[in-house]
Design a protein around this motif. Structure first.
Motif, PDB file in Angstrom:
ATOM      1  N   ALA A 105      45.672 -16.031 -12.920  1.00  0.00           N
ATOM      2  CA  ALA A 105      44.601 -16.720 -12.186  1.00  0.00           C
ATOM      3  C   ALA A 105      44.664 -16.385 -10.697  1.00  0.00           C
ATOM      4  CB  ALA A 105      44.715 -18.233 -12.391  1.00  0.00           C
ATOM      5  N   VAL A 106      45.885 -16.214 -10.162  1.00  0.00           N
ATOM      6  CA  VAL A 106      46.039 -15.816  -8.758  1.00  0.00           C
ATOM      7  C   VAL A 106      45.440 -14.427  -8.545  1.00  0.00           C
ATOM      8  CG1 VAL A 106      47.700 -15.272  -6.927  1.00  0.00           C
ATOM      9  CG2 VAL A 106      48.091 -17.246  -8.422  1.00  0.00           C
ATOM     10  N   MET A 107      45.756 -13.504  -9.473  1.00  0.00           N
ATOM     11  CA  MET A 107      45.185 -12.156  -9.380  1.00  0.00           C
ATOM     12  C   MET A 107      43.665 -12.213  -9.402  1.00  0.00           C
ATOM     13  SD  MET A 107      47.515 -10.000 -12.086  1.00  0.00           S
ATOM     14  CE  MET A 107      49.222 -10.456 -12.376  1.00  0.00           C
ATOM     15  N   ALA A 108      43.127 -12.960 -10.359  1.00  0.00           N
ATOM     16  CA  ALA A 108      41.668 -13.033 -10.541  1.00  0.00           C
ATOM     17  C   ALA A 108      40.977 -13.555  -9.285  1.00  0.00           C
ATOM     18  CB  ALA A 108      41.341 -13.902 -11.749  1.00  0.00           C
ATOM     19  N   CYS A 109      41.595 -14.506  -8.602  1.00  0.00           N
ATOM     20  CA  CYS A 109      41.023 -15.029  -7.346  1.00  0.00           C
ATOM     21  C   CYS A 109      40.916 -13.932  -6.295  1.00  0.00           C
ATOM     22  CB  CYS A 109      41.892 -16.158  -6.803  1.00  0.00           C
ATOM     23  SG  CYS A 109      41.793 -17.701  -7.720  1.00  0.00           S
ATOM     24  N   CYS A 110      41.874 -13.016  -6.310  1.00  0.00           N
ATOM     25  CA  CYS A 110      41.883 -11.922  -5.332  1.00  0.00           C
ATOM     26  C   CYS A 110      40.735 -10.950  -5.572  1.00  0.00           C
ATOM     27  CB  CYS A 110      43.211 -11.165  -5.396  1.00  0.00           C
ATOM     28  SG  CYS A 110      44.656 -12.129  -4.907  1.00  0.00           S
ATOM     29  N   TRP A 111      40.180 -10.960  -6.801  1.00  0.00           N
ATOM     30  CA  TRP A 111      39.149  -9.994  -7.166  1.00  0.00           C
ATOM     31  C   TRP A 111      37.750 -10.596  -7.195  1.00  0.00           C
ATOM     32  CZ3 TRP A 111      42.759  -8.942 -11.844  1.00  0.00           C
ATOM     33  CH2 TRP A 111      43.894  -8.248 -11.404  1.00  0.00           C
TER      34      TRP A 111
ATOM     35  N   LYS B  59      31.244  -4.086 -10.335  1.00  0.00           N
ATOM     36  CA  LYS B  59      30.001  -4.804 -10.053  1.00  0.00           C
ATOM     37  C   LYS B  59      29.517  -5.568 -11.278  1.00  0.00           C
ATOM     38  CE  LYS B  59      25.757  -3.988  -7.443  1.00  0.00           C
ATOM     39  NZ  LYS B  59      24.897  -2.946  -6.821  1.00  0.00           N
ATOM     40  N   ASP B  60      29.801  -5.017 -12.465  1.00  0.00           N
ATOM     41  CA  ASP B  60      29.424  -5.680 -13.715  1.00  0.00           C
ATOM     42  C   ASP B  60      30.372  -6.816 -14.096  1.00  0.00           C
ATOM     43  OD1 ASP B  60      27.227  -4.075 -14.033  1.00  0.00           O
ATOM     44  OD2 ASP B  60      28.187  -2.659 -15.406  1.00  0.00           O
ATOM     45  N   GLY B  61      31.385  -7.042 -13.266  1.00  0.00           N
ATOM     46  CA  GLY B  61      32.276  -8.178 -13.489  1.00  0.00           C
ATOM     47  C   GLY B  61      33.531  -7.871 -14.265  1.00  0.00           C
ATOM     48  N   TYR B  62      33.755  -6.608 -14.602  1.00  0.00           N
ATOM     49  CA  TYR B  62      34.960  -6.250 -15.364  1.00  0.00           C
ATOM     50  C   TYR B  62      36.166  -6.126 -14.430  1.00  0.00           C
ATOM     51  CZ  TYR B  62      31.722  -5.129 -19.145  1.00  0.00           C
ATOM     52  OH  TYR B  62      30.742  -5.204 -20.106  1.00  0.00           O
ATOM     53  N   ARG B  63      37.341  -6.477 -14.969  1.00  0.00           N
ATOM     54  CA  ARG B  63      38.591  -6.391 -14.215  1.00  0.00           C
ATOM     55  C   ARG B  63      39.708  -5.926 -15.156  1.00  0.00           C
ATOM     56  NH1 ARG B  63      35.092  -7.105 -11.178  1.00  0.00           N
ATOM     57  NH2 ARG B  63      34.923  -8.563  -9.439  1.00  0.00           N
ATOM     58  N   ILE B  64      40.845  -5.553 -14.586  1.00  0.00           N
ATOM     59  CA  ILE B  64      41.989  -5.189 -15.423  1.00  0.00           C
ATOM     60  C   ILE B  64      42.440  -6.402 -16.227  1.00  0.00           C
ATOM     61  CG2 ILE B  64      43.260  -3.158 -14.636  1.00  0.00           C
ATOM     62  CD1 ILE B  64      44.288  -4.672 -12.304  1.00  0.00           C
ATOM     63  N   ALA B  65      42.939  -6.132 -17.423  1.00  0.00           N
ATOM     64  CA  ALA B  65      43.312  -7.201 -18.351  1.00  0.00           C
ATOM     65  C   ALA B  65      44.612  -7.883 -17.926  1.00  0.00           C
ATOM     66  CB  ALA B  65      43.466  -6.626 -19.760  1.00  0.00           C
ATOM     67  N   GLN B  66      44.777  -9.110 -18.390  1.00  0.00           N
ATOM     68  CA  GLN B  66      46.005  -9.862 -18.130  1.00  0.00           C
ATOM     69  C   GLN B  66      47.198  -9.142 -18.759  1.00  0.00           C
ATOM     70  OE1 GLN B  66      45.677 -13.971 -19.169  1.00  0.00           O
ATOM     71  NE2 GLN B  66      47.837 -14.425 -18.889  1.00  0.00           N
ATOM     72  N   PRO B  67      48.237  -8.863 -17.971  1.00  0.00           N
ATOM     73  CA  PRO B  67      49.403  -8.175 -18.529  1.00  0.00           C
ATOM     74  C   PRO B  67      50.099  -9.009 -19.607  1.00  0.00           C
ATOM     75  CG  PRO B  67      49.431  -8.112 -16.128  1.00  0.00           C
ATOM     76  CD  PRO B  67      48.371  -9.090 -16.525  1.00  0.00           C
ATOM     77  N   ILE B  68      50.734  -8.319 -20.536  1.00  0.00           N
ATOM     78  CA  ILE B  68      51.525  -8.999 -21.571  1.00  0.00           C
ATOM     79  C   ILE B  68      52.644  -9.777 -20.890  1.00  0.00           C
ATOM     80  CG2 ILE B  68      53.047  -8.619 -23.558  1.00  0.00           C
ATOM     81  CD1 ILE B  68      51.433  -6.021 -24.069  1.00  0.00           C
TER      82      ILE B  68
END
Length: 219
Positions: A185-191, A168-177
């Protein structure tokens, strides 16, 4: 695509016996375990599995989910652990309930005696038990992250009871190495917090197919 769903071949429901289900054999087995084996192999052979291979797997999963979405079927537990793979890199989606026994650490009870895949769930599912194709898209984004990390556990440092507040605070898993920006960006759109702002599965198929073709142009 229906081809990317693991079909039930036969069912036996004899009186007085436990029901039995016969599924097609996928000789490389569970996708999550396969990815983790690839990670171990990568230490000795960096080319054990290519980014192209991983994107191709993602396309197949998106195709299977697109088929389900068109038929208004909600999966509710999409993850690498609920996919299987064979030696031709063909991936099929399943949900045979064994994942809860094989990967108990992927499920958490939030005080209501129901084990849920908390780290794969959309915010509206966590807060309101609201599931839809859009919440499946969220889980697909996490599954894509699993592919690109070769089977790592998402949000591993976050207390399951804190997941809803964290999201809810806008945090997401980090971009993998080594994950390209375009793929993250595709992942982020899903979230996206708003389910309406998330892409549809058919859009994901198209986007990933184009990205796969672009990868091939440089190989």
């Amino acid at each position: 695509m229906k081809l990317n769903l693991l079909p039930i071949s036969h069912v036996c429901t004899e009186d007085g016996e436990k029901p039995m289900v016969l599924l097609p054999y996928m000789n490389w087995g569970n996708l999550k375990l396969f990815l983790r084996q690839c990670k171990l192999a990568e230490a000795n052979n960096p080319q054990a599995i290519s980014q192209q291979d991983l994107v191709h797997m993602a396309i197949q999963i998106a195709c299977g989910m697109s088929y389900l979405a068109r038929r208004e079927v909600i999966h509710k537990d999409l993850a690498a652990r609920n996919c299987v793979i064979d030696d031709s890199m063909q991936v099929k989606i399943t949900d045979n309930a064994l994942a809860r026994d094989l990967f108990p650490m992927d499920y958490h009870c939030l005080g209501d005696n129901e084990n849920r895949p908390v780290r794969w769930m959309a915010l509206e599912s966590l807060l309101n038990n609201d599931f839809s194709s859009a919440s499946d898209v969220w889980a697909f984004g996490v599954t894509l992250w699993e592919l690109m990390t070769l089977g790592q556990t998402p949000y591993v440092d976050i207390d399951p009871f804190e997941m809803a507040a964290y999201l809810k605070d806008g945090y997401r898993i980090a971009q993998p190495i080594n994950c390209p920006d375009e793929l993250f960006a595709v992942m982020a759109c899903c979230w996206a917090l708003d389910p309406e702002e998330r892409p549809k599965f058919q859009q994901l198929v198209q986007c990933l197919t184009e990205f796969h073709a672009a990868l091939g142009a440089y190989v």
